[in-house]
Design a protein around this motif. Structure first.
Motif, PDB file in Angstrom:
ATOM      1  N   ALA A 103       0.817  -1.222   0.000  1.00 35.95           N
ATOM      2  CA  ALA A 103       0.000   0.000   0.000  1.00 35.95           C
ATOM      3  C   ALA A 103       0.847   1.266   0.000  1.00 35.95           C
ATOM      4  N   ILE A 104       2.023   1.243   0.627  1.00 36.76           N
ATOM      5  CA  ILE A 104       2.845   2.456   0.706  1.00 36.76           C
ATOM      6  C   ILE A 104       3.795   2.599  -0.474  1.00 36.76           C
ATOM      7  N   GLY A 105       3.793   1.610  -1.383  1.00 33.24           N
ATOM      8  CA  GLY A 105       4.586   1.770  -2.596  1.00 33.24           C
ATOM      9  C   GLY A 105       5.724   0.803  -2.793  1.00 33.24           C
ATOM     10  N   VAL A 106       5.972  -0.104  -1.839  1.00 26.52           N
ATOM     11  CA  VAL A 106       7.002  -1.133  -2.039  1.00 26.52           C
ATOM     12  C   VAL A 106       6.501  -2.110  -3.092  1.00 26.52           C
ATOM     13  N   GLU A 107       7.356  -2.464  -4.035  1.00 27.14           N
ATOM     14  CA  GLU A 107       6.956  -3.350  -5.123  1.00 27.14           C
ATOM     15  C   GLU A 107       7.478  -4.765  -4.969  1.00 27.14           C
ATOM     16  N   LYS A 108       8.611  -4.901  -4.271  1.00 25.63           N
ATOM     17  CA  LYS A 108       9.282  -6.206  -4.265  1.00 25.63           C
ATOM     18  C   LYS A 108       9.916  -6.467  -2.914  1.00 25.63           C
ATOM     19  N   VAL A 109       9.932  -7.737  -2.531  1.00 21.38           N
ATOM     20  CA  VAL A 109      10.557  -8.168  -1.279  1.00 21.38           C
ATOM     21  C   VAL A 109      11.612  -9.216  -1.604  1.00 21.38           C
ATOM     22  N   GLN A 110      12.787  -9.060  -0.993  1.00 15.28           N
ATOM     23  CA  GLN A 110      13.834 -10.079  -1.080  1.00 15.28           C
ATOM     24  C   GLN A 110      13.952 -10.709   0.302  1.00 15.28           C
ATOM     25  N   LEU A 111      13.555 -11.945   0.393  1.00 13.62           N
ATOM     26  CA  LEU A 111      13.382 -12.641   1.664  1.00 13.62           C
ATOM     27  C   LEU A 111      14.482 -13.689   1.847  1.00 13.62           C
ATOM     28  N   SER A 112      15.121 -13.687   2.991  1.00 14.67           N
ATOM     29  CA  SER A 112      16.282 -14.562   3.220  1.00 14.67           C
ATOM     30  C   SER A 112      15.868 -15.936   3.734  1.00 14.67           C
ATOM     31  N   LEU A 113      16.383 -16.970   3.086  1.00 16.73           N
ATOM     32  CA  LEU A 113      16.184 -18.354   3.521  1.00 16.73           C
ATOM     33  C   LEU A 113      17.489 -19.107   3.273  1.00 16.73           C
ATOM     34  N   ASP A 114      18.162 -19.493   4.342  1.00 16.50           N
ATOM     35  CA  ASP A 114      19.521 -20.032   4.187  1.00 16.50           C
ATOM     36  C   ASP A 114      19.639 -21.538   4.309  1.00 16.50           C
ATOM     37  N   SER A 115      18.516 -22.212   4.510  1.00 15.56           N
ATOM     38  CA  SER A 115      18.486 -23.665   4.387  1.00 15.56           C
ATOM     39  C   SER A 115      17.039 -24.093   4.293  1.00 15.56           C
ATOM     40  N   PHE A 116      16.795 -25.140   3.528  1.00 18.66           N
ATOM     41  CA  PHE A 116      15.448 -25.693   3.431  1.00 18.66           C
ATOM     42  C   PHE A 116      15.174 -26.656   4.580  1.00 18.66           C
ATOM     43  N   ILE A 117      16.161 -26.859   5.416  1.00 17.27           N
ATOM     44  CA  ILE A 117      16.000 -27.667   6.637  1.00 17.27           C
ATOM     45  C   ILE A 117      15.810 -26.695   7.802  1.00 17.27           C
ATOM     46  N   PRO A 118      14.649 -26.697   8.454  1.00 16.37           N
ATOM     47  CA  PRO A 118      14.344 -25.677   9.472  1.00 16.37           C
ATOM     48  C   PRO A 118      15.433 -25.489  10.519  1.00 16.37           C
TER      49      PRO A 118
END
Length: 369
Positions: free
Chosen positions: A153-168
């Protein structure tokens, strides 16, 4: 956009649809993005601007490239205060103005963890999302459904989200934050639901490319239609204490093969017909919390301070520099032993980073003492 136009631009149908949507909502931003290829063809540059207004963070990650910029590091290790003037909203507005004049179109709000910033909304407003494509990095801890809708809503278009392992358990251990994997997975769904463009970013450490875990993450992102940005562990920041993390050529070669069948890319991956090679200055710059400009998140040498030197001149300095300006097919700070050695020597006795212009990079030398 016709099928022929899509083929000519290198865009998939889904990417073309996203651009058409942006053009309908923010025509000025869309037009600037569309001109980037033209700028590069005539020798101009339009780097992404990474804005590190604050280094506050609710995590303390094992691999953090910003650790040595953080107040907690200065207090804990050196017991000093960083008294350099920090950037404010007026500085950001001026940076936005100068960037717009140069045709630069993309800002990433990073840190630290941007979503702990109390003035995050004001920073987005100061960048001006009607003039620039605004992206934010995040570890996902605070990114629930309501926050994701608010960002959009405030104008952010994209998020880069960190995930450093597929094992929790591995992700939580790498991030030193129990429960962080679960929060990331929630943030993925929240971002998609809110209509935000989304990519995941993951740090590749030595040997990880050969694991089932990494392949499964690549498969997950591809099935979800999410890009996976693979960042190589480099010998800077917290990783200076973990040389065993630094990847080998074999690791990089595996990732290059994965790019052929999965929705995976690195900073060295050609996109839309453009191959910049190492993207220092040409594709990316970082503005620190004290208005210093560095050519890469992992290079702790300034090209100048925005309070003293215009953005245009700082970019010119970078492009004149023999390390940064010329095209090179390798990652400067990740793969060039000579530069890594010089960088280590220039930064090892510096308490406050980055090393100022003239003491690291300068026009009178190329980092050779």
């Amino acid at each position: 956009m016709s099928a022929t136009q899509i083929a000519d631009t290198g865009l998939t149908a889904a990417e073309a649809a996203k651009r058409n949507d942006l053009a309908s909502r923010k025509p000025y931003v869309a037009a600037k993005l569309a001109r980037i290829s033209e700028m590069e063809a005539r020798g101009d540059i339009s780097p992404i601007i990474r804005l590190e207004k604050s280094y506050l963070c609710n995590f303390q990650c094992t691999h953090c490239s910003a650790e040595y910029y953080m107040d907690r590091h200065l207090h804990k290790v050196f017991k000093i205060e960083d008294e350099r003037r920090k950037i404010d909203l007026d500085d950001i507005r001026e940076l936005s103005r100068q960037a717009d004049e140069l045709g630069i179109a993309r800002f990433v709000i990073t840190g630290g963890e941007p979503l702990v910033m109390k003035d995050f909304d004001a920073v987005v407003e100061a960048i001006d999302p009607d003039k620039h494509y605004v992206i934010t990095d995040t570890n996902g801890w605070f990114l629930d459904y309501e926050r994701a809708k608010h960002l959009k809503a405030i104008g952010v278009e994209k998020v880069q989200l960190s995930l450093d392992s597929f094992i929790p358990e591995q992700h939580d251990a790498f991030r030193n934050k129990p429960g962080s994997y679960k929060r990331v997975m929630r943030a993925i769904d929240a971002s998609i639901d809110a209509g935000l463009n989304l990519i995941l970013s993951t740090v590749l450490v030595k040997g990880r490319a050969k694991t089932d875990e990494f392949r499964e993450m690549c498969e997950f992102c591809t099935k979800k239609g999410i890009g996976l940005y693979v960042s190589y562990a480099k010998p800077t920041g917290s990783c200076t204490e973990h040389p065993e993390f630094v990847i080998t050529k074999e690791d990089a070669d595996i990732v290059r093969e994965f790019e052929k069948k999965y929705n995976v890319f690195t900073h060295m991956t050609p996109s839309y017909g453009s191959f910049k090679g190492c993207i220092t200055v040409k594709g990316l710059i970082t503005v620190t919390s004290t208005a210093e400009v560095t050519p890469c998140p992992y290079i702790d040498l300034s090209l100048g301070n925005l309070r003293e030197t215009s953005l245009a001149e700082i970019l010119d300095r970078g492009m004149r520099n023999p390390w940064l300006g010329p095209h090179r097919p390798d990652c400067l700070i990740g793969e060039d032993p000579q530069f890594i050695k010089l960088h280590t020597e220039k930064t090892k006795n510096s308490v406050l980073l980055p090393v100022p212009w003239g003491k690291g990079f300068s026009d009178s030398d190329s980092l050779v003492d």
